[in-house]
Design a protein around this motif. Structure first.
Motif, mmCIF file in Angstrom:
data_model
loop_
_atom_site.group_PDB
_atom_site.id
_atom_site.type_symbol
_atom_site.label_atom_id
_atom_site.label_comp_id
_atom_site.label_asym_id
_atom_site.label_seq_id
_atom_site.Cartn_x
_atom_site.Cartn_y
_atom_site.Cartn_z
ATOM 1 N N ARG A 21 0.803 -1.221 0.000
ATOM 2 C CA ARG A 21 0.000 0.000 0.000
ATOM 3 C C ARG A 21 0.833 1.267 0.000
ATOM 4 O O ARG A 21 0.560 2.205 -0.726
ATOM 5 N N SER A 22 1.836 1.281 0.881
ATOM 6 C CA SER A 22 2.576 2.520 1.129
ATOM 7 C C SER A 22 3.945 2.564 0.475
ATOM 8 O O SER A 22 4.510 3.642 0.309
ATOM 9 N N ASN A 40 -0.451 13.943 8.950
ATOM 10 C CA ASN A 40 0.434 13.477 7.880
ATOM 11 C C ASN A 40 1.110 14.644 7.157
ATOM 12 O O ASN A 40 1.285 14.637 5.941
ATOM 13 N N SER A 99 -1.138 9.613 0.914
ATOM 14 C CA SER A 99 -2.053 10.745 1.041
ATOM 15 C C SER A 99 -3.485 10.241 1.197
ATOM 16 O O SER A 99 -3.952 9.418 0.409
ATOM 17 N N ARG A 100 -4.149 10.711 2.242
ATOM 18 C CA ARG A 100 -5.541 10.348 2.523
ATOM 19 C C ARG A 100 -6.259 11.606 3.017
ATOM 20 O O ARG A 100 -5.623 12.548 3.471
ATOM 21 N N PRO A 101 -7.588 11.606 2.999
ATOM 22 C CA PRO A 101 -8.326 12.774 3.503
ATOM 23 C C PRO A 101 -8.050 12.988 4.999
ATOM 24 O O PRO A 101 -7.762 12.034 5.732
ATOM 25 N N TYR A 160 -8.369 10.487 8.323
ATOM 26 C CA TYR A 160 -8.154 9.077 7.994
ATOM 27 C C TYR A 160 -7.191 8.418 8.977
ATOM 28 O O TYR A 160 -7.392 7.279 9.383
ATOM 29 N N TYR A 161 -6.124 9.155 9.357
ATOM 30 C CA TYR A 161 -5.104 8.612 10.250
ATOM 31 C C TYR A 161 -5.303 9.127 11.679
ATOM 32 O O TYR A 161 -5.671 10.284 11.882
ATOM 33 N N GLY A 221 -4.564 3.767 10.222
ATOM 34 C CA GLY A 221 -5.432 4.242 9.158
ATOM 35 C C GLY A 221 -6.827 3.666 9.313
ATOM 36 O O GLY A 221 -7.006 2.615 9.932
ATOM 37 N N SER A 222 -7.790 4.334 8.753
ATOM 38 C CA SER A 222 -9.188 3.898 8.854
ATOM 39 C C SER A 222 -9.433 2.527 8.238
ATOM 40 O O SER A 222 -10.378 1.840 8.611
ATOM 41 N N ASP A 223 -8.604 2.110 7.289
ATOM 42 C CA ASP A 223 -8.762 0.790 6.669
ATOM 43 C C ASP A 223 -8.037 -0.312 7.446
ATOM 44 O O ASP A 223 -7.953 -1.439 6.974
#
Length: 162
Positions: free
Chosen positions: A67-68, A106, A113-115, A118-119, A140-142
């Motif tokens: 992912r990252s 972040n 990058s997330r809204p 999210y973190y 993270g939210s996921d």
């Protein structure tokens, strides 16, 4: 604070800010606390053996999070305090610090990058520290989680292995 030598009357700084910073950085390097600050192949790699968290900083550069793109670390290789924080996150608390669970901005732009929102960040206690210290887990939210031992200067994606 400024001293005035009697012969000149001109103020001279007791110690320059740069010298103070250099002394602090040197002390942290000697203590092994900045080992996780460097990306693989860019300077120091890991703290000396026997330093708290040393195993958490040893990762293979070929082992990257899909992912990252960040290096990974197994949850079981993290310091005991980080494993305890992971358990608290799984249970939903209670957290030892008021700031735990707050939004992580972040701003360093190291994580994907997330809204905003999210973190979220969680403190990992550091033995011997009187304040929150530099160690954090970012969630993270996921469900993904990231480890930083150097207050957001570098991150490793946490692989859940239990």
């Amino acid at each position: 604070m400024v001293r005035r030598p009697p012969e000149s009357g001109r103020p001279t700084p007791r110690r320059s800010a740069l010298a103070r910073v250099a002394a602090i950085v040197a002390a942290l390097l000697l203590a092994g606390l900045l080992g996780g600050c460097f990306a693989p192949g860019q300077g120091a790699s890991a703290p000396a053996a026997g330093t708290a968290g040393a195993s958490a900083n040893r990762t293979s550069t070929s082992e990257r999070d899909a992912r990252s793109g960040l290096p990974t670390v197994a949850a079981s290789a993290l310091p005991r305090q980080a494993q305890q924080t992971l358990d608290l996150i799984r249970r939903g608390g209670p957290y030892p610090y008021e700031q735990d669970g707050s939004v992580f901005g972040n701003f360093e732009r190291i994580l994907p990058s997330r809204p905003r929102g999210y973190y979220h960040e969680y403190t990992v206690r550091t033995p011997g520290e009187s304040d929150r210290g530099a160690r954090r887990i970012i969630a993270g939210s996921d469900g993904e989680k990231y480890w930083t031992a150097d207050h957001y200067a570098s991150f490793r994606a946490i692989r859940e292995d239990r």
